[in-house]
Scaffold this motif. Structure first.
Motif, PDB file in Angstrom:
ATOM      1  N   ASP A 172     -40.592  78.569   7.795  1.00  0.00           N
ATOM      2  CA  ASP A 172     -41.950  79.074   7.578  1.00  0.00           C
ATOM      3  C   ASP A 172     -42.938  78.399   8.515  1.00  0.00           C
ATOM      4  O   ASP A 172     -43.851  79.062   9.069  1.00  0.00           O
ATOM      5  N   LEU A 173     -42.800  77.066   8.713  1.00  0.00           N
ATOM      6  CA  LEU A 173     -43.712  76.350   9.594  1.00  0.00           C
ATOM      7  C   LEU A 173     -43.519  76.753  11.053  1.00  0.00           C
ATOM      8  O   LEU A 173     -44.492  76.818  11.830  1.00  0.00           O
ATOM      9  N   VAL A 174     -42.257  77.015  11.434  1.00  0.00           N
ATOM     10  CA  VAL A 174     -41.994  77.479  12.800  1.00  0.00           C
ATOM     11  C   VAL A 174     -42.604  78.859  13.007  1.00  0.00           C
ATOM     12  O   VAL A 174     -43.223  79.155  14.050  1.00  0.00           O
ATOM     13  N   ASP A 175     -42.416  79.739  11.999  1.00  0.00           N
ATOM     14  CA  ASP A 175     -42.983  81.081  12.109  1.00  0.00           C
ATOM     15  C   ASP A 175     -44.510  81.033  12.184  1.00  0.00           C
ATOM     16  O   ASP A 175     -45.143  81.883  12.850  1.00  0.00           O
ATOM     17  N   ALA A 176     -45.087  80.001  11.501  1.00  0.00           N
ATOM     18  CA  ALA A 176     -46.545  79.883  11.517  1.00  0.00           C
ATOM     19  C   ALA A 176     -47.046  79.169  12.764  1.00  0.00           C
ATOM     20  O   ALA A 176     -48.275  79.055  12.957  1.00  0.00           O
ATOM     21  N   GLY A 177     -46.137  78.675  13.589  1.00  0.00           N
ATOM     22  CA  GLY A 177     -46.528  78.001  14.810  1.00  0.00           C
ATOM     23  C   GLY A 177     -46.918  76.557  14.617  1.00  0.00           C
ATOM     24  O   GLY A 177     -47.414  75.917  15.549  1.00  0.00           O
ATOM     25  N   VAL A 178     -46.679  76.016  13.414  1.00  0.00           N
ATOM     26  CA  VAL A 178     -47.033  74.623  13.151  1.00  0.00           C
ATOM     27  C   VAL A 178     -46.009  73.674  13.770  1.00  0.00           C
ATOM     28  O   VAL A 178     -46.349  72.609  14.280  1.00  0.00           O
ATOM     29  N   LEU A 179     -44.724  74.044  13.675  1.00  0.00           N
ATOM     30  CA  LEU A 179     -43.646  73.207  14.205  1.00  0.00           C
ATOM     31  C   LEU A 179     -42.903  73.946  15.289  1.00  0.00           C
ATOM     32  O   LEU A 179     -42.775  75.189  15.245  1.00  0.00           O
ATOM     33  N   PRO A 180     -42.342  73.204  16.242  1.00  0.00           N
ATOM     34  CA  PRO A 180     -41.542  73.861  17.285  1.00  0.00           C
ATOM     35  C   PRO A 180     -40.177  74.273  16.732  1.00  0.00           C
ATOM     36  O   PRO A 180     -39.712  73.762  15.716  1.00  0.00           O
ATOM     37  N   GLU A 181     -39.538  75.186  17.407  1.00  0.00           N
ATOM     38  CA  GLU A 181     -38.236  75.684  16.959  1.00  0.00           C
ATOM     39  C   GLU A 181     -37.177  74.589  17.029  1.00  0.00           C
ATOM     40  O   GLU A 181     -36.186  74.618  16.300  1.00  0.00           O
ATOM     41  N   GLY A 182     -37.397  73.603  17.860  1.00  0.00           N
ATOM     42  CA  GLY A 182     -36.437  72.495  17.955  1.00  0.00           C
ATOM     43  C   GLY A 182     -36.288  71.753  16.642  1.00  0.00           C
ATOM     44  O   GLY A 182     -35.197  71.251  16.315  1.00  0.00           O
ATOM     45  N   ASP A 183     -37.357  71.680  15.841  1.00  0.00           N
ATOM     46  CA  ASP A 183     -37.256  71.027  14.533  1.00  0.00           C
ATOM     47  C   ASP A 183     -36.340  71.806  13.599  1.00  0.00           C
ATOM     48  O   ASP A 183     -35.588  71.215  12.813  1.00  0.00           O
ATOM     49  N   LEU A 184     -36.397  73.131  13.693  1.00  0.00           N
ATOM     50  CA  LEU A 184     -35.510  73.946  12.854  1.00  0.00           C
ATOM     51  C   LEU A 184     -34.055  73.728  13.240  1.00  0.00           C
ATOM     52  O   LEU A 184     -33.173  73.612  12.380  1.00  0.00           O
ATOM     53  N   LEU A 185     -33.815  73.631  14.556  1.00  0.00           N
ATOM     54  CA  LEU A 185     -32.441  73.377  15.005  1.00  0.00           C
ATOM     55  C   LEU A 185     -31.968  71.999  14.559  1.00  0.00           C
ATOM     56  O   LEU A 185     -30.791  71.805  14.215  1.00  0.00           O
ATOM     57  N   GLU A 186     -32.873  71.013  14.553  1.00  0.00           N
ATOM     58  CA  GLU A 186     -32.524  69.667  14.097  1.00  0.00           C
ATOM     59  C   GLU A 186     -32.124  69.665  12.629  1.00  0.00           C
ATOM     60  O   GLU A 186     -31.143  69.032  12.235  1.00  0.00           O
ATOM     61  N   ILE A 187     -32.874  70.399  11.807  1.00  0.00           N
ATOM     62  CA  ILE A 187     -32.558  70.470  10.382  1.00  0.00           C
ATOM     63  C   ILE A 187     -31.232  71.187  10.157  1.00  0.00           C
ATOM     64  O   ILE A 187     -30.413  70.788   9.312  1.00  0.00           O
ATOM     65  N   LYS A 188     -30.998  72.252  10.926  1.00  0.00           N
ATOM     66  CA  LYS A 188     -29.724  72.978  10.789  1.00  0.00           C
ATOM     67  C   LYS A 188     -28.547  72.083  11.215  1.00  0.00           C
ATOM     68  O   LYS A 188     -27.463  72.152  10.626  1.00  0.00           O
ATOM     69  N   ALA A 189     -28.748  71.278  12.235  1.00  0.00           N
ATOM     70  CA  ALA A 189     -27.689  70.349  12.643  1.00  0.00           C
ATOM     71  C   ALA A 189     -27.417  69.329  11.546  1.00  0.00           C
ATOM     72  O   ALA A 189     -26.263  68.951  11.289  1.00  0.00           O
ATOM     73  N   THR A 190     -28.504  68.888  10.892  1.00  0.00           N
ATOM     74  CA  THR A 190     -28.336  67.973   9.762  1.00  0.00           C
ATOM     75  C   THR A 190     -27.544  68.640   8.642  1.00  0.00           C
ATOM     76  O   THR A 190     -26.687  68.015   8.002  1.00  0.00           O
ATOM     77  N   MET A 191     -27.841  69.925   8.396  1.00  0.00           N
ATOM     78  CA  MET A 191     -27.106  70.685   7.371  1.00  0.00           C
ATOM     79  C   MET A 191     -25.611  70.732   7.694  1.00  0.00           C
ATOM     80  O   MET A 191     -24.758  70.503   6.830  1.00  0.00           O
ATOM     81  N   ALA A 192     -25.262  71.007   8.938  1.00  0.00           N
ATOM     82  CA  ALA A 192     -23.849  71.076   9.330  1.00  0.00           C
ATOM     83  C   ALA A 192     -23.171  69.720   9.164  1.00  0.00           C
ATOM     84  O   ALA A 192     -22.023  69.628   8.709  1.00  0.00           O
ATOM     85  N   ASP A 193     -23.889  68.652   9.549  1.00  0.00           N
ATOM     86  CA  ASP A 193     -23.312  67.306   9.406  1.00  0.00           C
ATOM     87  C   ASP A 193     -23.082  66.960   7.934  1.00  0.00           C
ATOM     88  O   ASP A 193     -22.066  66.357   7.582  1.00  0.00           O
TER      89      ASP A 193
END
Length: 478
Positions: A172-193
């Motif tokens: 939601d924050l990425v879609d709103a332009g508050v956070l960069p898409e790289g943060d979403l990828l970081e969280i997804k990587a954390t999920m996989a780990d």
């Protein structure tokens, strides 16, 4: 009939399902292991052998009684028992005897052997007690390891649930332009780990369950499981005693010292037994014997009709033959079996004295050898006391250190929890990036895991101190 078969099948299925769903408590695991563990069973066999040795020693103090009977046939050229003439014949003979013997004095060797057997049995009981204590601790350690692995998995699942929620928030924050898409990828990587670590944690649970089941002697690994229960901290009041009090109590209660003391007494008894060989041995014996034969017996005598006379010599000077009647025995059927046994029986009884004079110094060397074993047993007793002191001191220090580590882990976990909550609040409003959030989350997760590890480590170590303090294994509280 079909309804009856259906009901029986349903009951069997229900009982099988309930058996498969059984979850074991720690108390049940310990009790089951004490009854079924292979090492415990082997030690119980040693106790049975000690009991047999004791019965052997008792048997040496009572009279021996043995009976023997023999029925034999002898074919060929043999001497006739009735005529004394060598003839080719088949002879049947029967003999029987009963012998009783009693040792009256043997230098107290049999008596000392009985005392040694009693002590040996007691030493086996001490060994069994020690084995049960060791197995109970081993089971407790394995059980707590399973519990730690399970609760560690729950921590990972809870953290993964937070990560899943953060993925949606980050999206939601990425879609709103508050956070960069790289943060979403970081969280997804954390999920996989985290998913990978959950898989590894599940494997650790299965491995630790199999290890516990093998200790119990259970082969159905697939359906074996334990109760998911949060064990509290019990028994920490034992640390109110000084370590020296625990050491003194351990010397009185622990099987290690009792086993060493029993071995010393066994060595001393061996000396007394070997010294008994210096003394004479006096025994009494009694024998009853009888015999029977199938040979013909002499029932009379008569002149041989075929050769009525026989030459028995010559007259000196005239060389005239001197003749006499040729008397031969008249043979008849043998007497009845029991009549012969009655007529031919006999008794032998008396005393036998054996006095040792010279036996190549064998007795003296055996006494000296056993005296050396006594000294060795004394050293082993002292070493057992030193080892026990060191082990108790180590266990006491480990328990105190584990308790302090547990308290520190709780403080660290509480601090990291607040830090994680703060990082979450900052991340939700875009004041921190996904990497810093993930690092805060990992630190919080590690402190939770460390708190769990410290807790179960302390529980186990405090139980070791309780055992050294003399608390029976079945009375340990978890």
């Amino acid at each position: 009939m079909k309804n009856f078969s259906f009901i029986v099948t349903l009951l069997l299925f229900s009982s099988l399902l309930s058996a498969q769903q059984k979850e074991w408590t720690l108390e049940e695991c310990v009790n089951y292991a004490l009854e079924n563990n292979l090492q415990v069973k082997r030690t119980e066999l040693d106790l049975e052998l000690a009991e047999i040795e004791k019965r052997d020693a008792i048997g040496n103090l009572i009279p021996s009684l043995n009976a023997q009977a023999r029925n034999s046939w002898n074919t060929g050229l043999t001497q006739s028992a009735t005529t004394g003439i060598l003839v080719n014949q088949t002879v049947r003979n029967f003999d029987a005897n009963v012998t009783a013997a009693l040792t009256l004095f043997d230098g107290l060797r049999n008596f000392n052997q009985l005392q040694r057997a009693k002590m040996s049995r007691l030493a086996s009981e001490y060994s069994l007690d020690k084995m049960q204590d060791d197995i109970a601790l081993f089971v407790a350690d394995a059980y707590l390891q399973v519990l730690f692995n399970k609760q560690n998995l729950e921590v990972l699942k809870a953290q993964n649930q937070v990560t899943q929620e953060q993925i949606q928030r980050t999206q939601d924050l990425v879609d709103a332009g508050v956070l960069p898409e790289g943060d979403l990828l970081e969280i997804k990587a954390t999920m996989a780990d985290e998913k990978q670590r959950m898989i590894l944690a599940e494997n650790q649970i299965q491995i630790s369950l199999i290890s516990l089941a093998q200790t119990l002697g259970i082969r159905d690994y697939q359906n074996f499981d334990i109760v998911d229960r949060d064990y509290g901290i019990f028994g920490n009041e034992i640390l109110a005693n000084s370590v020296y009090d625990v050491i003194e109590q351990a010397k009185e209660e622990r099987s290690e010292i009792k086993i060493a003391e029993a071995n010393k007494e066994l060595a001393e008894m061996d000396v007394e037994i070997s010294r008994g060989a210096y003394m004479p041995t006096l025994s009494a014996f009694f024998n009853y014997n009888t015999r029977e034969t199938g040979q013909d017996r002499i029932i009379g005598r008569e002149i041989d009709p075929n050769n009525p006379t026989q030459r028995i010599g010559f007259v000196q000077g005239t060389n005239q033959e001197v003749l006499a009647e040729n008397i031969i025995p008249v043979l008849g059927s043998p007497r009845p079996f029991f009549d012969q046994l009655y007529i031919n029986d006999g008794l032998t009884y008396g005393f036998q004295l054996n006095v040792p004079i010279l036996n190549g110094f064998a007795t003296r060397n055996q006494v000296k050898r056993n005296e050396v074993n006594v000294k060795r047993a004394e050293f082993e007793l002292k070493q057992a006391e030193l080892d026990l002191e060191a082990n108790v001191y180590q266990a006491y220090t480990d328990a105190k250190g584990a308790f302090e580590a547990y308290e520190a882990a709780l403080v660290a976990a509480d601090a990291q929890e607040r830090a994680f909550e703060y990082a979450t609040e900052r991340y939700d409003v875009g004041l921190t990036n996904a990497f810093d959030f993930s690092q805060a989350k990992i630190r919080y997760e590690n402190t939770q895991r460390e708190a769990l590890r410290a807790k179960y480590d302390y529980i186990f170590k405090i139980k070791v101190v309780e055992l050294y303090f003399g608390i029976p294994v079945r009375d340990l509280k978890f």
